[in-house]
Design a protein around this motif. Structure first.
Motif, PDB file in Angstrom:
ATOM      1  N   VAL A  92      28.532  31.422  39.549  1.00 42.49           N
ATOM      2  CA  VAL A  92      29.187  32.825  39.922  1.00 42.49           C
ATOM      3  C   VAL A  92      28.994  33.516  40.803  1.00 42.49           C
ATOM      4  CG1 VAL A  92      31.045  35.046  39.377  1.00 42.49           C
ATOM      5  CG2 VAL A  92      29.662  33.526  37.623  1.00 42.49           C
ATOM      6  N   VAL A  93      29.873  33.296  42.203  1.00 49.56           N
ATOM      7  CA  VAL A  93      29.239  33.314  43.519  1.00 49.56           C
ATOM      8  C   VAL A  93      29.877  35.004  44.069  1.00 49.56           C
ATOM      9  CG1 VAL A  93      29.853  33.116  46.034  1.00 49.56           C
ATOM     10  CG2 VAL A  93      29.994  30.879  44.081  1.00 49.56           C
ATOM     11  N   LYS A  94      31.217  35.660  43.268  1.00 53.23           N
ATOM     12  CA  LYS A  94      30.803  37.014  43.953  1.00 53.23           C
ATOM     13  C   LYS A  94      32.238  37.362  43.218  1.00 53.23           C
ATOM     14  CE  LYS A  94      32.920  40.126  47.637  1.00 53.23           C
ATOM     15  NZ  LYS A  94      33.109  40.564  47.892  1.00 53.23           N
ATOM     16  N   LEU A  95      32.339  38.440  42.232  1.00 55.76           N
ATOM     17  CA  LEU A  95      33.729  39.221  42.573  1.00 55.76           C
ATOM     18  C   LEU A  95      33.868  40.291  42.691  1.00 55.76           C
ATOM     19  CD1 LEU A  95      32.122  39.394  37.838  1.00 55.76           C
ATOM     20  CD2 LEU A  95      33.493  37.116  39.752  1.00 55.76           C
ATOM     21  N   THR A  96      34.907  40.582  43.414  1.00 52.98           N
ATOM     22  CA  THR A  96      36.346  41.766  42.989  1.00 52.98           C
ATOM     23  C   THR A  96      36.717  42.858  42.456  1.00 52.98           C
ATOM     24  OG1 THR A  96      36.238  40.599  45.617  1.00 52.98           O
ATOM     25  CG2 THR A  96      37.058  42.615  45.678  1.00 52.98           C
ATOM     26  N   GLY A  97      36.438  43.574  42.414  1.00 52.09           N
ATOM     27  CA  GLY A  97      37.423  44.768  40.979  1.00 52.09           C
ATOM     28  C   GLY A  97      37.859  45.558  41.769  1.00 52.09           C
ATOM     29  N   PHE A  98      39.499  45.379  40.418  1.00 51.61           N
ATOM     30  CA  PHE A  98      40.142  47.041  41.298  1.00 51.61           C
ATOM     31  C   PHE A  98      39.949  47.905  40.139  1.00 51.61           C
ATOM     32  CE2 PHE A  98      41.296  42.658  44.142  1.00 51.61           C
ATOM     33  CZ  PHE A  98      40.756  43.739  44.985  1.00 51.61           C
ATOM     34  N   VAL A 120      26.831  37.482  33.131  1.00 48.42           N
ATOM     35  CA  VAL A 120      24.581  37.530  32.916  1.00 48.42           C
ATOM     36  C   VAL A 120      25.099  37.760  31.655  1.00 48.42           C
ATOM     37  CG1 VAL A 120      22.501  38.904  33.354  1.00 48.42           C
ATOM     38  CG2 VAL A 120      24.521  38.838  34.966  1.00 48.42           C
ATOM     39  N   GLU A 121      24.728  38.055  30.674  1.00 55.45           N
ATOM     40  CA  GLU A 121      25.204  37.703  28.863  1.00 55.45           C
ATOM     41  C   GLU A 121      24.995  36.216  28.513  1.00 55.45           C
ATOM     42  OE1 GLU A 121      26.506  39.968  25.138  1.00 55.45           O
ATOM     43  OE2 GLU A 121      27.460  40.627  26.309  1.00 55.45           O
ATOM     44  N   LEU A 122      26.707  35.885  28.893  1.00 53.89           N
ATOM     45  CA  LEU A 122      27.139  34.374  29.042  1.00 53.89           C
ATOM     46  C   LEU A 122      26.487  33.731  29.418  1.00 53.89           C
ATOM     47  CD1 LEU A 122      28.932  33.385  27.304  1.00 53.89           C
ATOM     48  CD2 LEU A 122      30.568  32.770  29.311  1.00 53.89           C
ATOM     49  N   LEU A 123      26.202  33.561  31.176  1.00 48.79           N
ATOM     50  CA  LEU A 123      25.370  33.158  31.464  1.00 48.79           C
ATOM     51  C   LEU A 123      23.560  32.391  32.729  1.00 48.79           C
ATOM     52  CD1 LEU A 123      29.001  32.122  33.890  1.00 48.79           C
ATOM     53  CD2 LEU A 123      28.485  30.863  31.845  1.00 48.79           C
ATOM     54  N   GLY A 127      24.987  33.462  36.057  1.00 47.86           N
ATOM     55  CA  GLY A 127      26.679  34.505  36.364  1.00 47.86           C
ATOM     56  C   GLY A 127      25.825  36.083  36.706  1.00 47.86           C
ATOM     57  N   ARG A 128      24.961  35.773  37.770  1.00 47.24           N
ATOM     58  CA  ARG A 128      24.411  37.152  38.755  1.00 47.24           C
ATOM     59  C   ARG A 128      25.604  36.338  40.014  1.00 47.24           C
ATOM     60  NH1 ARG A 128      21.195  40.253  36.579  1.00 47.24           N
ATOM     61  NH2 ARG A 128      19.579  39.438  34.704  1.00 47.24           N
ATOM     62  N   HIS A 129      25.945  36.926  40.532  1.00 44.38           N
ATOM     63  CA  HIS A 129      25.977  37.127  41.741  1.00 44.38           C
ATOM     64  C   HIS A 129      26.882  38.802  42.447  1.00 44.38           C
ATOM     65  CE1 HIS A 129      28.705  39.602  37.942  1.00 44.38           C
ATOM     66  NE2 HIS A 129      29.216  40.199  39.360  1.00 44.38           N
ATOM     67  N   ALA A 130      27.569  39.000  43.599  1.00 41.73           N
ATOM     68  CA  ALA A 130      28.026  39.145  44.401  1.00 41.73           C
ATOM     69  C   ALA A 130      28.825  39.756  44.365  1.00 41.73           C
ATOM     70  CB  ALA A 130      28.245  38.531  46.669  1.00 41.73           C
ATOM     71  N   ARG A 131      29.211  41.124  44.179  1.00 43.28           N
ATOM     72  CA  ARG A 131      30.425  42.294  44.082  1.00 43.28           C
ATOM     73  C   ARG A 131      31.036  43.390  45.121  1.00 43.28           C
ATOM     74  NH1 ARG A 131      29.622  45.938  38.649  1.00 43.28           N
ATOM     75  NH2 ARG A 131      29.036  47.034  40.297  1.00 43.28           N
ATOM     76  N   SER A 132      32.155  43.561  44.856  1.00 48.47           N
ATOM     77  CA  SER A 132      32.546  44.559  45.306  1.00 48.47           C
ATOM     78  C   SER A 132      33.561  45.430  44.153  1.00 48.47           C
ATOM     79  CB  SER A 132      33.810  45.025  46.687  1.00 48.47           C
ATOM     80  OG  SER A 132      33.257  43.612  47.108  1.00 48.47           O
ATOM     81  N   ALA A 133      33.896  46.963  44.074  1.00 46.56           N
ATOM     82  CA  ALA A 133      33.831  47.286  43.321  1.00 46.56           C
ATOM     83  C   ALA A 133      34.467  49.156  43.783  1.00 46.56           C
ATOM     84  CB  ALA A 133      32.925  48.073  42.178  1.00 46.56           C
ATOM     85  N   VAL A 134      36.361  48.363  43.666  1.00 49.29           N
ATOM     86  CA  VAL A 134      36.855  49.249  44.916  1.00 49.29           C
ATOM     87  C   VAL A 134      37.770  50.167  43.975  1.00 49.29           C
ATOM     88  CG1 VAL A 134      36.176  48.149  46.680  1.00 49.29           C
ATOM     89  CG2 VAL A 134      38.656  47.568  45.385  1.00 49.29           C
ATOM     90  N   SER A 135      38.809  50.708  44.133  1.00 45.44           N
ATOM     91  CA  SER A 135      39.244  51.966  43.666  1.00 45.44           C
ATOM     92  C   SER A 135      40.922  51.620  44.340  1.00 45.44           C
ATOM     93  CB  SER A 135      39.143  53.454  43.647  1.00 45.44           C
ATOM     94  OG  SER A 135      39.870  54.256  43.565  1.00 45.44           O
ATOM     95  N   ALA A 136      41.674  51.879  43.233  1.00 43.30           N
ATOM     96  CA  ALA A 136      43.021  51.398  43.904  1.00 43.30           C
ATOM     97  C   ALA A 136      44.111  52.801  42.774  1.00 43.30           C
ATOM     98  CB  ALA A 136      43.483  49.980  43.339  1.00 43.30           C
ATOM     99  N   ALA A 137      45.106  52.810  44.078  1.00 46.37           N
ATOM    100  CA  ALA A 137      45.807  53.365  43.586  1.00 46.37           C
ATOM    101  C   ALA A 137      46.939  53.262  42.244  1.00 46.37           C
ATOM    102  CB  ALA A 137      46.724  54.677  44.797  1.00 46.37           C
ATOM    103  N   SER A 138      46.801  52.420  42.283  1.00 50.20           N
ATOM    104  CA  SER A 138      47.630  51.742  41.180  1.00 50.20           C
ATOM    105  C   SER A 138      47.535  50.653  41.007  1.00 50.20           C
ATOM    106  CB  SER A 138      48.974  52.261  41.465  1.00 50.20           C
ATOM    107  OG  SER A 138      49.952  51.697  42.422  1.00 50.20           O
ATOM    108  N   LEU A 139      47.805  49.923  40.425  1.00 51.44           N
ATOM    109  CA  LEU A 139      47.305  48.373  39.556  1.00 51.44           C
ATOM    110  C   LEU A 139      49.016  47.455  39.248  1.00 51.44           C
ATOM    111  CD1 LEU A 139      44.183  47.533  39.267  1.00 51.44           C
ATOM    112  CD2 LEU A 139      44.649  47.063  41.129  1.00 51.44           C
TER     113      LEU A 139
END
Length: 154
Positions: A92-98, A120-123, A127-139
């Motif tokens: 896993v290279v990168k996840l971007t979460g909204f 990480v539990e699975l892989l 499974g360790r990756h770069a990541r962003s975790a950001v807020s969104a007003a709506s999805l």
């Protein structure tokens, strides 16, 4: 006989969903060399959308479960991109979460940990990756979480 990743999923009691079809005019993934870019996967479980807004009636734990569901859909897309052989996944290279959240909600990383922890539990280390975790007003469709991913395959 299932490969190591499919066997680990079974050990964890986890079943990948079928790779979800796109909800609009886009493709679910693109392969470029040994990299697979997976479009955002919305929180869905057993065919039902997981809707809600963090900071307004939805707990961090519920949000983390929604993120975990997104991670399962991401892996389902990777499996489809690999012709059904999930063991072609290198890392896993990168996840971007909204995170669908209120303006004063600040625990987006804890929510997206639901996806990161599963990877990480699975892989393990792959499974360790770069990541962003950001807020969104709506999805889209009022879902709680959407996550896109970048994966290396062989």
């Amino acid at each position: 006989m299932p490969g190591p990743i499919e066997a680990r999923l079974a050990d964890l009691g986890v079943t990948l969903p079928d790779a979800p079809a796109p909800a609009a005019n886009y493709v679910p993934f693109i392969s470029a060399g040994d990299i697979v870019y997976v479009s955002g996967q919305v929180s869905m479980q057993d065919g039902e959308l997981i809707r809600g807004k963090l900071g307004d009636g939805m707990s961090v734990e519920d949000g983390a479960q929604a993120a975990r569901a997104c991670a399962l859909s991401l892996l389902a897309q990777v499996r489809a991109a690999c012709g059904g052989d999930l063991d072609r996944l290198v890392r896993v290279v990168k996840l971007t979460g909204f995170v669908n959240s209120t303006g004063d909600f600040t625990d987006q990383p804890k929510v997206i940990n639901g996806a990161s922890d599963l990877m990480v539990e699975l892989l393990g280390d792959k499974g360790r990756h770069a990541r962003s975790a950001v807020s969104a007003a709506s999805l889209p469709m009022g879902v709680a979480v959407e996550i896109e991913g970048i994966f290396q395959v062989r």
